[in-house]
Design an enzyme around this catalytic site. Structure first.
Site, PDB file in Angstrom:
ATOM      1  CG  ASP A 288      -5.039 -15.944  47.575  1.00  0.00           C
ATOM      2  OD1 ASP A 288      -5.528 -16.102  48.705  1.00  0.00           O
ATOM      3  OD2 ASP A 288      -5.104 -14.883  46.936  1.00  0.00           O
TER       4      ASP A 288
ATOM      5  CG  HIS B 296      -1.642 -10.905  53.501  1.00  0.00           C
ATOM      6  ND1 HIS B 296      -2.445  -9.783  53.498  1.00  0.00           N
ATOM      7  CD2 HIS B 296      -2.415 -11.910  52.994  1.00  0.00           C
ATOM      8  CE1 HIS B 296      -3.628 -10.094  53.013  1.00  0.00           C
ATOM      9  NE2 HIS B 296      -3.650 -11.380  52.704  1.00  0.00           N
TER      10      HIS B 296
HETATM   11  C1  HEM Z   1      -4.329 -15.261  53.462  1.00  0.00           C
HETATM   12  C2  HEM Z   1      -3.031 -13.246  49.258  1.00  0.00           C
HETATM   13  C3  HEM Z   1      -5.941  -9.473  50.164  1.00  0.00           C
HETATM   14  C4  HEM Z   1      -7.580 -11.751  54.100  1.00  0.00           C
HETATM   15  C5  HEM Z   1      -3.694 -15.018  52.275  1.00  0.00           C
HETATM   16  C6  HEM Z   1      -2.655 -15.847  51.708  1.00  0.00           C
HETATM   17  C7  HEM Z   1      -2.303 -15.288  50.530  1.00  0.00           C
HETATM   18  C8  HEM Z   1      -3.102 -14.094  50.348  1.00  0.00           C
HETATM   19  C9  HEM Z   1      -1.262 -15.791  49.544  1.00  0.00           C
HETATM   20  C10 HEM Z   1      -2.059 -17.109  52.363  1.00  0.00           C
HETATM   21  C11 HEM Z   1      -2.761 -18.377  52.016  1.00  0.00           C
HETATM   22  C12 HEM Z   1      -4.197 -18.462  52.469  1.00  0.00           C
HETATM   23  O1  HEM Z   1      -4.502 -18.799  53.617  1.00  0.00           O
HETATM   24  O2  HEM Z   1      -5.038 -18.145  51.636  1.00  0.00           O
HETATM   25  C13 HEM Z   1      -3.708 -12.042  49.148  1.00  0.00           C
HETATM   26  C14 HEM Z   1      -3.534 -11.101  48.060  1.00  0.00           C
HETATM   27  C15 HEM Z   1      -4.350 -10.049  48.318  1.00  0.00           C
HETATM   28  C16 HEM Z   1      -5.039 -10.320  49.570  1.00  0.00           C
HETATM   29  C17 HEM Z   1      -2.585 -11.292  46.875  1.00  0.00           C
HETATM   30  C18 HEM Z   1      -4.525  -8.795  47.522  1.00  0.00           C
HETATM   31  C19 HEM Z   1      -3.571  -7.914  47.429  1.00  0.00           C
HETATM   32  C20 HEM Z   1      -6.638  -9.754  51.314  1.00  0.00           C
HETATM   33  C21 HEM Z   1      -7.632  -8.902  51.905  1.00  0.00           C
HETATM   34  C22 HEM Z   1      -8.088  -9.554  53.029  1.00  0.00           C
HETATM   35  C23 HEM Z   1      -7.379 -10.806  53.121  1.00  0.00           C
HETATM   36  C24 HEM Z   1      -8.068  -7.554  51.348  1.00  0.00           C
HETATM   37  C25 HEM Z   1      -9.142  -9.154  54.036  1.00  0.00           C
HETATM   38  C26 HEM Z   1      -9.743  -7.995  54.073  1.00  0.00           C
HETATM   39  C27 HEM Z   1      -6.844 -12.898  54.248  1.00  0.00           C
HETATM   40  C28 HEM Z   1      -7.083 -13.859  55.308  1.00  0.00           C
HETATM   41  C29 HEM Z   1      -6.118 -14.877  55.153  1.00  0.00           C
HETATM   42  C30 HEM Z   1      -5.349 -14.503  53.965  1.00  0.00           C
HETATM   43  C31 HEM Z   1      -8.161 -13.815  56.379  1.00  0.00           C
HETATM   44  C32 HEM Z   1      -5.949 -16.139  56.004  1.00  0.00           C
HETATM   45  C33 HEM Z   1      -5.160 -15.838  57.231  1.00  0.00           C
HETATM   46  C34 HEM Z   1      -4.919 -17.121  58.025  1.00  0.00           C
HETATM   47  O3  HEM Z   1      -5.882 -17.606  58.643  1.00  0.00           O
HETATM   48  O4  HEM Z   1      -3.796 -17.623  57.986  1.00  0.00           O
HETATM   49  N1  HEM Z   1      -3.941 -13.959  51.434  1.00  0.00           N
HETATM   50  N2  HEM Z   1      -4.628 -11.543  50.027  1.00  0.00           N
HETATM   51  N3  HEM Z   1      -6.499 -10.893  52.083  1.00  0.00           N
HETATM   52  N4  HEM Z   1      -5.808 -13.319  53.461  1.00  0.00           N
HETATM   53 FE1  HEM Z   1      -5.177 -12.400  51.774  1.00  0.00          FE
END
Ligand code: HEM
Length: 314
Positions: free
Chosen positions: A153, A225
């Protein structure tokens, strides 16, 4: 800048690197205790130095955020243009949460939890009796920066000059070089999650679990996601935010969580992501991660510059 110009104000440590430990503390300020809060915020950098200097290599930082309602009570005067209450995003199946009473956020980070703990103790020594603690979470690094769902993450966070570009306000004098921060505390249904095999989990996130490699456009479902969280402006430029999510939990209480924290120059960017996740894009195509993750809190704060906190206008 021209010779003789004042130095630009110093941001708080918004863009500090990912650490092994963090504490997230959210409080409401009791009526009549506004000056106590203001004084503590002015002394925060000094307290951080007092604790952090004892092991400079641990990189202790503390970022403080102030909510819309608290801004008027604590500082009055002009307001940051985009400071407002976080909207609630209600989809057909999942709805986000607003913690309306949250006045202040403290985001403490270090390589060592004891330094965060010590600084939080000093903060609370000053605030005890003046605030009500709404939420307090100790987060930890889990293996190679994975969440408790088992996925890395933080991979697509901006780096280098892109960080300040994504997080520092640059068109709202005198609030430039401040930032906005959104937090949400999520609990995961690990039984349901673990009932999926690895390939099914990868379709929920949009990346490979072991290697962290992004799925191809053909492989990645529209409700993954990362499919719903890549957003662009009118010219097609990707709009980045800076995330510093942390796992937390108490397996003995069957508690497995992700503390989401995102910094941005404009809350509209994170609000668009939340709309995509909860309402869906197009509506109905909501984020599959929400079938395994439930938000318990949610709030938006403005993060003033360190200079503003230390010496606010009268
Ligand atoms: C990407 C987990 C909540 C925004 C990711 C990734 C994971 C992850 C594993 C892929 C690796 C990375 O690029 O970091 C989670 C978990 C969450 C959560 C477990 C809670 C349940 C959120 C929320 C937002 C968010 C609430 C925004 C309001 C993003 C964004 C990316 C991302 C912008 C990158 C997308 C990209 O450019 O590829 N998240 N996330 N995430 N997440 Fe989350």
């Amino acid at each position: 800048m021209q010779a003789g110009d004042l130095e630009p104000p110093e941001p708080q440590a918004v863009s500090a690197p990912l650490t092994r430990a963090a504490i997230f503390l959210m409080v409401s300020v009791d009526a009549g205790a506004e000056q106590t809060a203001k004084d503590l915020l002015a002394d925060l950098a000094g307290l951080q130095r007092a604790v952090g200097f004892r092991d400079a290599s641990a990189g202790l930082t503390c970022v403080a955020g102030i909510s819309s309602a608290a801004w008027d009570r604590i500082y009055g005067g002009p307001r940051p243009a985009e400071l407002h209450e976080l909207p609630v995003f209600a989809g057909e199946k999942h709805t986000s949460v607003l913690t309306a009473e949250a006045d202040l956020l403290f985001h403490l980070r270090a390589e060592r939890l004891d330094l965060c703990f010590e600084l939080e103790t000093l903060i609370m020594d000053r605030l005890r009796g003046s605030v009500t603690v709404l939420d307090e979470v100790q987060g930890f690094r889990y293996f190679d920066a994975r969440d408790v769902l088992g996925f890395v993450d933080g991979t697509e966070n901006p780096t280098g000059g892109g960080v300040n570009q994504a997080v520092l306000v640059d068109d709202d004098e005198p609030f430039d070089r401040g930032s906005y921060v959104v937090v949400q505390k999520y609990l995961h249904d690990m039984q349901a999650w673990n009932a999926l095999n690895t390939e099914q989990q990868e379709l929920v996130i949009g990346r490979r679990k072991l290697s962290d490699v992004e799925l191809s456009d053909e492989e990645k479902p529209a409700d993954a996601h990362i499919a719903l969280n890549v957003i662009t402006d009118d010219e097609g430029n990707e709009l980045d935010i800076l995330r510093d999510n942390m796992p937390f939990g108490r397996p003995g209480h069957d508690e497995f969580g992700t503390y989401f924290i995102g910094y941005t120059k404009s809350p509209a960017v994170i609000e668009k992501m939340l709309e995509n996740m909860f309402v869906g894009s197009p509506p109905g195509n909501y984020d599959r991660i929400l079938d395994f993750s439930t938000p318990l809190t949610g709030a938006l704060f403005y993060v003033p510059t360190a200079d503003f906190l230390e010496d606010p206008p009268d």
